[in-house]
Design a protein around this motif. Sequence first.
Motif, short mmCIF file in Angstrom:
data_model
loop_
_atom_site.label_atom_id
_atom_site.label_comp_id
_atom_site.label_asym_id
_atom_site.label_seq_id
_atom_site.Cartn_x
_atom_site.Cartn_y
_atom_site.Cartn_z
N ILE A 36 0.88 -1.18 0.00
CA ILE A 36 0.00 0.00 0.00
C ILE A 36 0.91 1.22 0.00
N ASN A 37 1.15 1.78 -1.16
CA ASN A 37 2.16 2.82 -1.30
C ASN A 37 1.60 4.23 -1.21
N ASN A 38 0.37 4.43 -1.61
CA ASN A 38 -0.15 5.80 -1.74
C ASN A 38 -1.47 6.03 -1.03
N GLU A 39 -2.01 5.02 -0.37
CA GLU A 39 -3.31 5.17 0.27
C GLU A 39 -3.27 4.78 1.74
N SER A 40 -2.15 5.03 2.39
CA SER A 40 -2.03 4.69 3.80
C SER A 40 -2.87 5.61 4.68
N ASP A 41 -3.35 6.76 4.13
CA ASP A 41 -4.15 7.69 4.93
C ASP A 41 -5.47 7.07 5.38
N LEU A 87 -13.52 4.56 -5.02
CA LEU A 87 -12.48 5.55 -4.82
C LEU A 87 -11.14 4.93 -4.44
N VAL A 88 -11.16 3.64 -4.11
CA VAL A 88 -9.92 2.94 -3.75
C VAL A 88 -9.21 2.54 -5.03
N LEU A 89 -7.96 2.93 -5.19
CA LEU A 89 -7.24 2.74 -6.45
C LEU A 89 -6.36 1.50 -6.47
N GLN A 90 -5.90 1.03 -5.32
CA GLN A 90 -4.99 -0.11 -5.30
C GLN A 90 -5.70 -1.38 -4.85
N ASP A 91 -5.39 -2.48 -5.51
CA ASP A 91 -5.97 -3.77 -5.12
C ASP A 91 -5.58 -4.16 -3.70
N THR A 92 -4.34 -3.84 -3.31
CA THR A 92 -3.88 -4.20 -1.97
C THR A 92 -4.66 -3.43 -0.90
N THR A 93 -4.98 -2.18 -1.18
CA THR A 93 -5.79 -1.39 -0.25
C THR A 93 -7.19 -1.96 -0.15
N TYR A 98 -11.60 -5.26 2.51
CA TYR A 98 -12.41 -6.48 2.51
C TYR A 98 -12.17 -7.31 3.77
N LEU A 99 -10.89 -7.47 4.15
CA LEU A 99 -10.57 -8.25 5.35
C LEU A 99 -11.19 -7.63 6.60
N HIS A 100 -11.15 -6.31 6.67
CA HIS A 100 -11.73 -5.63 7.83
C HIS A 100 -13.25 -5.79 7.83
N ALA A 101 -13.88 -5.65 6.66
CA ALA A 101 -15.33 -5.82 6.57
C ALA A 101 -15.74 -7.24 6.95
N LYS A 102 -14.97 -8.22 6.50
CA LYS A 102 -15.27 -9.61 6.85
C LYS A 102 -15.12 -9.86 8.35
N SER A 340 -0.28 -3.81 -8.86
CA SER A 340 -1.02 -3.47 -7.64
C SER A 340 -1.73 -2.14 -7.73
N THR A 341 -1.73 -1.48 -8.90
CA THR A 341 -2.31 -0.16 -9.00
C THR A 341 -3.49 -0.11 -9.95
N SER A 342 -4.11 -1.21 -10.24
CA SER A 342 -5.26 -1.21 -11.13
C SER A 342 -6.45 -0.60 -10.42
N SER A 343 -7.27 0.13 -11.14
CA SER A 343 -8.41 0.80 -10.54
C SER A 343 -9.54 -0.18 -10.32
N ALA A 344 -10.53 0.27 -9.52
CA ALA A 344 -11.67 -0.59 -9.24
C ALA A 344 -12.48 -0.86 -10.50
N ALA A 345 -12.60 0.16 -11.35
CA ALA A 345 -13.35 -0.04 -12.58
C ALA A 345 -12.69 -1.08 -13.48
N ALA A 346 -11.38 -1.04 -13.55
CA ALA A 346 -10.67 -2.03 -14.37
C ALA A 346 -10.83 -3.42 -13.79
N THR A 347 -10.85 -3.54 -12.47
CA THR A 347 -11.03 -4.84 -11.84
C THR A 347 -12.38 -5.42 -12.17
N VAL A 348 -13.42 -4.58 -12.04
CA VAL A 348 -14.77 -5.06 -12.31
C VAL A 348 -14.93 -5.41 -13.78
#
Length: 441
Positions: A36-41, A87-93, A98-102, A340-348
């Motif tokens: 998680i390189n850019n979304e640690s906030d 709004l989440v851009l990284q798959d790792t983020t 997902y893990l937290h929601a589960k 690790s930087t594919s967008s959510a739209a690309a994933t779907v």
Amino acid sequence: MWCLVSQPNSVIMEVEVTQKAKGQECLEKVCSCLGINNESDYFGLKYHSVKGQECWLNLRNPIERQVGRVAPFRFALRVKFWVPPHLVLQDTTRHQFYLHAKMDIAEGRLKLDSRETVMKLVALISQAEMGDFEPTCPPMQCSFYEQWCQYLLADAQIEDSVIEKVAEMHDNLKGMKTSAAEYWLLKEISINECYGEEIFTCKGTTLGIGPHGITIYEPQKQSISYTAIKSAASHRRVFQLSYEQGGESCSLLELKFDSSLAASAVYRALTEKHAFYSCETVRGAVTSQFIRDLKGTIVSIFNESTPLGKKYVFDIRRTCREVHDNARRALHHQAPSSSSTSSAAATVASAEAPQQQPSKKQQQQQQKNSDSEKLARLLDALTCRICMDANIDTVFLPCSHVICCWKCAERCQTCPLCRATIDTAKRIYLPTLEQDLAALS
């Protein structure tokens, strides 16, 4: 100094930091290990105080002064600011979301009234955890369905019809990738009004602070938007909130907690979430607010600017929009091959669309675009590094560096690259770049 950080899936990471390290250093090292390189906030670290209360680690303050224990310190990596999954851009983020929601589902913190939504969530979890539906091993899958239905519905007995419906939904998800299943599960949960809320309880009163404001669940459900809040404050064990009710009268909510730490946690959560979700930028009055311990207070009498004993109250530096824009900008400048930087739209899109082989014409066009990019990079590499206009045609001696044109070389006393003294500058004659390279393409 060692810190033991547990993920929502109970995997523990060992992180070594300096003796006077601040919380941000520990979080950055954890996020770096997870990719998680850019979304640690969006994340934070939780710990248990000496009295057993669960608290957020203030990332701007030294770790040792907050925890009050002996190293190794134990923290839990958790999502602090829940944003919509698109709004989440990284798959790792997104995977940590997902893990937290589960984990929230398994521990009973997420309840849903609609059985249709529950069955859909269980089917998505099954797809993410077990892959495609396998009719050859129904006993194991049925027990998995039943377990997660019990988590969501809080029922001791789940009807067979519910299990059959979940199995049917799971079968319909055949071929969906794990990352896409995780995305759609978060999408379903984000519709829930309690998505992203942090829950606080105080003597018969339960309130949640989330992206849109405060929700009082007990004794009577009531929603208070951020725009309706007039003022908030915490003094020792008491938290006070003044807000408009019905657009006319002004009401006062006063809660007395078991400790001053609990009252401060509510005040801190309200201020940070309001700044993160609702403001255009975080004001300096929030970021610069601090308190001092006794030693720091005494020293500040003689030297007001001393950092001794200073503890920041809030741990918020950027808003949701600023975090997203900064991450998108950083990912844009990275190599496009980063997986690790594919967008959510690309994933779907990759999950729903069948994999098609490109036609011969498309392959030729792709090859042409690739050659054009290579040519552009080569021309750029042979352009003067000083004026960025003329072609490179000069070599410096004795260092032998070739980095600029003849006009720029005449103004150089030392080599711009290695700073060595230039004894001689000689012209070199390369092919006519534009024509010859264009011919190659």
